[in-house]
Design an enzyme around this catalytic site. Structure first.
Site, PDB file in Angstrom:
ATOM      1  N   ARG A   1       0.826  -1.218   0.000  1.00 13.67           N
ATOM      2  CA  ARG A   1       0.000   0.000   0.000  1.00 13.67           C
ATOM      3  C   ARG A   1       0.860   1.268   0.000  1.00 13.67           C
ATOM      4  NH1 ARG A   1      -5.266  -2.153   1.076  1.00 13.67           N
ATOM      5  NH2 ARG A   1      -6.055  -0.185   0.331  1.00 13.67           N
TER       6      ARG A   1
ATOM      7  N   ARG B   1      -2.673   7.124   0.899  1.00  8.45           N
ATOM      8  CA  ARG B   1      -3.132   8.271   1.686  1.00  8.45           C
ATOM      9  C   ARG B   1      -2.104   8.905   2.616  1.00  8.45           C
ATOM     10  NH1 ARG B   1      -8.223   5.217   3.861  1.00  8.45           N
ATOM     11  NH2 ARG B   1      -6.638   3.592   3.682  1.00  8.45           N
TER      12      ARG B   1
ATOM     13  N   ARG C   1      -5.641  12.491  -6.115  1.00 12.80           N
ATOM     14  CA  ARG C   1      -6.975  11.899  -5.916  1.00 12.80           C
ATOM     15  C   ARG C   1      -8.047  12.992  -5.928  1.00 12.80           C
ATOM     16  NH1 ARG C   1      -8.976   9.013  -0.492  1.00 12.80           N
ATOM     17  NH2 ARG C   1      -9.111  11.211   0.022  1.00 12.80           N
TER      18      ARG C   1
ATOM     19  N   ASP D   1      -7.041  -1.436  -7.594  1.00 11.10           N
ATOM     20  CA  ASP D   1      -7.577  -2.079  -6.396  1.00 11.10           C
ATOM     21  C   ASP D   1      -7.993  -3.500  -6.768  1.00 11.10           C
ATOM     22  OD1 ASP D   1      -8.391  -1.284  -3.506  1.00 11.10           O
ATOM     23  OD2 ASP D   1      -9.965  -2.605  -4.230  1.00 11.10           O
TER      24      ASP D   1
ATOM     25  N   TYR E   1     -15.726 -10.097  -0.250  1.00 11.71           N
ATOM     26  CA  TYR E   1     -16.443  -8.838  -0.556  1.00 11.71           C
ATOM     27  C   TYR E   1     -17.688  -9.105  -1.402  1.00 11.71           C
ATOM     28  CZ  TYR E   1     -12.383  -6.320   1.212  1.00 11.71           C
ATOM     29  OH  TYR E   1     -11.383  -5.830   2.021  1.00 11.71           O
TER      30      TYR E   1
HETATM   31  O1  1CP Z   1       0.454   1.066  -3.235  1.00  8.66           O
HETATM   32  C1  1CP Z   1      -0.514   0.322  -3.292  1.00  8.66           C
HETATM   33  O2  1CP Z   1      -0.492  -0.812  -2.794  1.00  8.66           O
HETATM   34  C2  1CP Z   1      -1.729   0.876  -3.945  1.00  8.66           C
HETATM   35  C3  1CP Z   1      -2.532  -0.028  -4.750  1.00  8.66           C
HETATM   36  C4  1CP Z   1      -3.571  -0.820  -3.937  1.00  8.66           C
HETATM   37  C5  1CP Z   1      -3.540  -2.184  -3.636  1.00  8.66           C
HETATM   38  C6  1CP Z   1      -2.417  -3.162  -3.906  1.00  8.66           C
HETATM   39  C7  1CP Z   1      -4.782  -0.301  -3.424  1.00  8.66           C
HETATM   40  C8  1CP Z   1      -5.220   1.107  -3.481  1.00  8.66           C
HETATM   41  N1  1CP Z   1      -5.521  -1.355  -2.938  1.00  8.66           N
HETATM   42  C9  1CP Z   1      -4.774  -2.506  -3.021  1.00  8.66           C
HETATM   43  C10 1CP Z   1      -5.161  -3.856  -2.647  1.00  8.66           C
HETATM   44  C11 1CP Z   1      -6.330  -4.072  -1.775  1.00  8.66           C
HETATM   45  N2  1CP Z   1      -7.552  -3.450  -1.771  1.00  8.66           N
HETATM   46  C12 1CP Z   1      -6.392  -5.117  -0.823  1.00  8.66           C
HETATM   47  C13 1CP Z   1      -5.295  -6.127  -0.595  1.00  8.66           C
HETATM   48  C14 1CP Z   1      -4.143  -5.539   0.128  1.00  8.66           C
HETATM   49  C15 1CP Z   1      -4.284  -5.346   1.614  1.00  8.66           C
HETATM   50  O3  1CP Z   1      -4.600  -6.318   2.324  1.00  8.66           O
HETATM   51  O4  1CP Z   1      -4.051  -4.217   2.070  1.00  8.66           O
HETATM   52  C16 1CP Z   1      -7.647  -5.060  -0.212  1.00  8.66           C
HETATM   53  C17 1CP Z   1      -8.170  -5.972   0.873  1.00  8.66           C
HETATM   54  C18 1CP Z   1      -8.372  -4.004  -0.816  1.00  8.66           C
HETATM   55  C19 1CP Z   1      -9.779  -3.596  -0.532  1.00  8.66           C
HETATM   56  C20 1CP Z   1      -9.860  -2.170  -0.195  1.00  8.66           C
HETATM   57  N3  1CP Z   1      -9.752  -1.160  -1.085  1.00  8.66           N
HETATM   58  C21 1CP Z   1      -9.979  -1.609   1.084  1.00  8.66           C
HETATM   59  C22 1CP Z   1     -10.027  -2.396   2.376  1.00  8.66           C
HETATM   60  C23 1CP Z   1     -11.390  -2.414   2.961  1.00  8.66           C
HETATM   61  C24 1CP Z   1     -11.474  -3.413   4.112  1.00  8.66           C
HETATM   62  O5  1CP Z   1     -12.254  -4.340   3.969  1.00  8.66           O
HETATM   63  O6  1CP Z   1     -10.738  -3.262   5.105  1.00  8.66           O
HETATM   64  C25 1CP Z   1      -9.977  -0.207   0.940  1.00  8.66           C
HETATM   65  C26 1CP Z   1     -10.128   0.843   1.995  1.00  8.66           C
HETATM   66  C27 1CP Z   1      -9.804   0.053  -0.450  1.00  8.66           C
HETATM   67  C28 1CP Z   1      -9.660   1.383  -1.099  1.00  8.66           C
HETATM   68  C29 1CP Z   1      -8.265   1.699  -1.511  1.00  8.66           C
HETATM   69  N4  1CP Z   1      -7.508   0.929  -2.357  1.00  8.66           N
HETATM   70  C30 1CP Z   1      -6.293   1.549  -2.577  1.00  8.66           C
HETATM   71  C31 1CP Z   1      -6.306   2.779  -1.833  1.00  8.66           C
HETATM   72  C32 1CP Z   1      -5.190   3.803  -1.820  1.00  8.66           C
HETATM   73  C33 1CP Z   1      -7.546   2.848  -1.172  1.00  8.66           C
HETATM   74  C34 1CP Z   1      -8.025   3.977  -0.303  1.00  8.66           C
HETATM   75  C35 1CP Z   1      -8.820   4.900  -1.135  1.00  8.66           C
HETATM   76  C36 1CP Z   1      -8.527   6.317  -0.820  1.00  8.66           C
HETATM   77  O7  1CP Z   1      -9.082   6.780   0.183  1.00  8.66           O
HETATM   78  O8  1CP Z   1      -7.778   6.975  -1.553  1.00  8.66           O
END
Ligand code: 1CP
Length: 343
Positions: free
Chosen positions: A23, A27, A36, A73, A151
């Site tokens: 990640r 943010r 964003r 994502d 999900y």
């Molecule tokens: O640098 C990076 O890794 C950015 C790319 C990336 C990746 C690899 C994002 C951006 N999401 C992910 C994978 C992801 N998404 C996972 C697997 C990795 C992990 O376990 O952390 C999962 C479970 C998600 C699902 C997801 N997307 C969540 C989690 C929700 C939960 O159930 O807890 C969330 C909050 C997102 C949104 C998201 N995805 C990525 C970002 C930067 C964000 C936040 C959005 C924002 O506010 O800008």
């Protein structure tokens, strides 16, 4: 020019142990928040190849990591299978019509038709291939079928997984039908990411720990291994990283044709080394909250470096970086990893 990160995945000699952070684009970086905001929201950003490429590169320039991870994502996959994805401010992802019946599974778009709809991802990769420095690797990724299914079945993030587990124990065939359909899409989606230009694949099984260890192979690992085997047969030069979070009890049973095992922060590196170090390169595994303290970061990096002598290793966090970590602490982590491992 060889890429240090790819070399390390294949256990080749490297000048130091490469480092990236799960990640890492996101943010905690003010520069990310700005892009964003320009894009309007998170999904618009994913759908905009130029901006997605820009935020993918940010952590290379700002934090100094050795590999970029594609900005996207895991949930774009079910979205393109026909489930409408929304992100609710302050809450996270939402599918308003989660999967409950066989008819809903049959109605999902499958195979190549779904994978081919992810054109914005492939365009982002193509842009990144032109923009990334030659010595930096680009990591493409997917969620494991199980993590995606959580999900799709719950409709959102969950602490208890009770709807998925009700299906697991009362109608396992239905769960397998979802996992099968998702697996077929993921295979083709990752193949298309490779064709577009990624250097490495990571499969995130973030919610592995929700499955009891005795059933983990049946409901998750075997599908991940199938995806890895499909890709390895066609693209043996592309390293594959498996990241199942929170299953130390499964370490004895890990099998499959892949290159790197991602160790989560709850699993001691010494245990992972003992069980898997002779077969896989190990990635990880600093507790992400140690990033709040530079001293604790240094201590942990030194300890991991000492433990990992003699086996293949890639530095990383044991899960994603949190949004309120100071950027200078992330920079400190990366510098320390590169310092302690310099040959
Ligand atoms: O640098 C990076 O890794 C950015 C790319 C990336 C990746 C690899 C994002 C951006 N999401 C992910 C994978 C992801 N998404 C996972 C697997 C990795 C992990 O376990 O952390 C999962 C479970 C998600 C699902 C997801 N997307 C969540 C989690 C929700 C939960 O159930 O807890 C969330 C909050 C997102 C949104 C998201 N995805 C990525 C970002 C930067 C964000 C936040 C959005 C924002 O506010 O800008």
């Amino acid at each position: 020019m060889s890429k240090i990160f790819v070399d390390a995945c294949f256990r080749k000699e490297t000048p130091y142990t490469p480092v990236w952070m799960m990640r890492q684009a996101g943010r905690y970086l003010p520069q990310y928040l700005k892009v964003r905001a320009e894009a309007g929201n998170f999904l618009n950003l994913c759908h905009n190849p130029k901006k997605a490429a820009e935020v993918t590169i940010q952590p290379l320039d700002i934090v100094g990591v050795d590999a970029a991870i594609l900005f996207s994502d895991i949930l774009v996959i079910p979205n393109e299978m026909g489930m409408h994805l929304e992100f609710i401010k302050g809450e996270g992802p939402l599918f308003r019509d989660p999967i409950k019946t066989e008819a809903q599974i049959d109605a999902l778009i499958g195979g190549d038709e779904a994978a081919s709809k992810l054109t914005y991802v492939f365009e982002t990769i193509e842009l990144l291939k032109q923009q990334l420095p030659e010595d930096k690797a680009l990591i493409g990724f997917t969620g494991a079928p199980w993590t995606l299914a959580t999900y799709m079945i719950e409709g959102q993030g969950t602490k208890t997984y009770n709807i998925c587990k009700k299906m697991m124990y009362s109608n396992p065939a239905l769960l397998h039908k979802i996992l099968r359909k998702v697996t077929e899409v993921v295979k083709l989606y990752m193949e298309k990411q490779i064709q577009a230009g990624i250097d490495v694949v990571q499969i995130f099984d973030s919610w592995a720990a929700a499955i009891e260890p005795g059933l983990y192979d049946e409901f998750s690992w075997s599908y991940m291994v199938e995806i890895a085997e499909y890709l390895k047969e066609k693209y043996p030069h592309i390293p594959i990283i498996m990241f199942p979070k929170g299953i130390p009890a499964f370490l004895d049973k890990v099998y499959g044709n892949f290159d790197v095992f991602g160790v989560d922060w709850g699993t001691p590196m010494s245990l992972a080394k003992e069980k898997l170090g002779d077969r896989y390169v190990l990635q990880g595994n600093m507790e992400p909250c140690r990033l709040y303290s530079k001293e604790e970061t240094t201590k942990c990096v030194e300890k991991i470096q000492e433990t990992m002598q003699g086996v293949g290793h890639i530095f990383n966090l044991g899960h994603g970086i949190l949004p309120d970590v100071p950027v200078e602490n992330a920079i400190h982590f990366v510098k320390e990893c590169q310092r302690v491992s310099k040959k």
